[in-house]
Design an enzyme around this catalytic site. Structure first.
Site, PDB file in Angstrom:
ATOM      1  N   HIS A 241     -31.833  55.305  41.138  1.00  0.00           N
ATOM      2  CA  HIS A 241     -32.825  56.038  40.347  1.00  0.00           C
ATOM      3  C   HIS A 241     -33.963  55.108  39.912  1.00  0.00           C
ATOM      4  CE1 HIS A 241     -34.442  58.746  37.216  1.00  0.00           C
ATOM      5  NE2 HIS A 241     -34.576  57.623  36.519  1.00  0.00           N
ATOM      6  N   GLU A 242     -33.601  53.912  39.443  1.00  0.00           N
ATOM      7  CA  GLU A 242     -34.633  52.955  39.015  1.00  0.00           C
ATOM      8  C   GLU A 242     -35.489  52.523  40.214  1.00  0.00           C
ATOM      9  OE1 GLU A 242     -35.141  53.035  36.036  1.00  0.00           O
ATOM     10  OE2 GLU A 242     -33.196  53.767  35.382  1.00  0.00           O
TER      11      GLU A 242
ATOM     12  N   HIS B 203     -38.228  54.882  40.816  1.00  0.00           N
ATOM     13  CA  HIS B 203     -39.459  54.618  40.057  1.00  0.00           C
ATOM     14  C   HIS B 203     -40.300  53.530  40.743  1.00  0.00           C
ATOM     15  CE1 HIS B 203     -38.566  57.287  36.810  1.00  0.00           C
ATOM     16  NE2 HIS B 203     -37.490  56.638  36.411  1.00  0.00           N
TER      17      HIS B 203
HETATM   18 ZN   LIG Z   1     -36.002  57.159  35.135  1.00  0.00          ZN
END
Ligand SMILES: [Zn+2]
Length: 238
Positions: free
Chosen positions: A105-106, A109
């Protein structure tokens, strides 16, 4: 008499704040539970969160982002200024499905940053304005109530400052959902996760997304309450 508007227990609009608080508590309990459950499920490849992150970034041709450990629990985040994917203790060296999901998830980004994903840019540009708004909103509302009462200009400016905070929470939603979407898709296509692991990761990230939805809902409800209590022009009996 400003006491008429009631700031205490008998204020019926408090129900909005309570609903927001319950939503937030429920969402954060759910993310903790889901994360804990899949923290004990070891991924088939045996890759750690950090290794998965590195692999994901490289698969997208990203080599200028550093993956590093950060202290705390669920403190994972991507920092666009330092171009670092920061993974908490429970994620960095863990080989669980949950850890790989959070790490991915990171990276989502980092990929958004790399491709210039518009909502991420908007969100970043919004940060200083929101800091300003969130610090001034309540003081302005309180001072406005003391000086001019409900519906006065200062109170309304305070409420507009709070609108900025709500907008920020709303623009956060597509950023977070998109990062998770990218994460699951890549973990699947690169083969870091296999079979039912993909669905398990989706559950972990779905629960995490819920906390952002709950936070946004809570601040929309809070805004509604502010408008009902103090907003607009109204006739006053003083
Ligand atoms: Zn996030």
């Amino acid at each position: 008499m400003y006491g008429y508007y009631g700031y205490g227990l008998y204020d019926p609009t408090m129900i909005l704040v309570l609903i927001g608080a319950v939503l937030s508590l429920w969402a954060s309990a759910k993310v903790k539970n889901t994360f804990n459950r899949y923290s004990s499920v070891r991924s088939m490849t045996g890759m750690t969160g950090a290794e998965a992150a590195q692999r994901l970034l490289n698969s997208q041709g990203i080599y200028d982002v550093t993956v590093r450990p950060v202290s705390g629990q669920l403190t994972d985040h991507y920092d666009p200024r330092t171009k670092t994917v920061n993974l908490s203790d429970g994620v960095y060296s863990s080989t669980s499905v949950a850890a790989i999901g959070v790490a991915a998830h990171e990276c989502g980004h980092a990929i958004q940053d790399n491709v210039g994903y518009v909502p991420l840019r908007m969100r970043a540009a919004f940060v200083p304005v929101v800091n300003f708004g969130s610090q001034l909103s309540w003081p302005l509302i309180l001072i406005g109530l003391l000086i001019g009462g409900a519906g006065s200009t200062i109170v309304n400016i305070g409420i507009w400052m709070f609108v900025l905070v709500v907008l920020f929470q709303l623009i956060t939603l597509p950023v977070e959902l998109n990062a998770s979407h990218r994460a699951v898709k890549l973990l699947d296509s690169i083969g870091i996760l296999q079979g039912k692991e993909v669905g398990q990761t989706r559950k972990v990230l779905g629960a995490a997304a819920l906390t952002y939805v709950a936070a946004a809902a809570a601040s929309v409800l809070q805004l509604l309450r502010l408008i009902m209590l103090f907003g607009g022009r109204r006739d006053r009996d003083n």
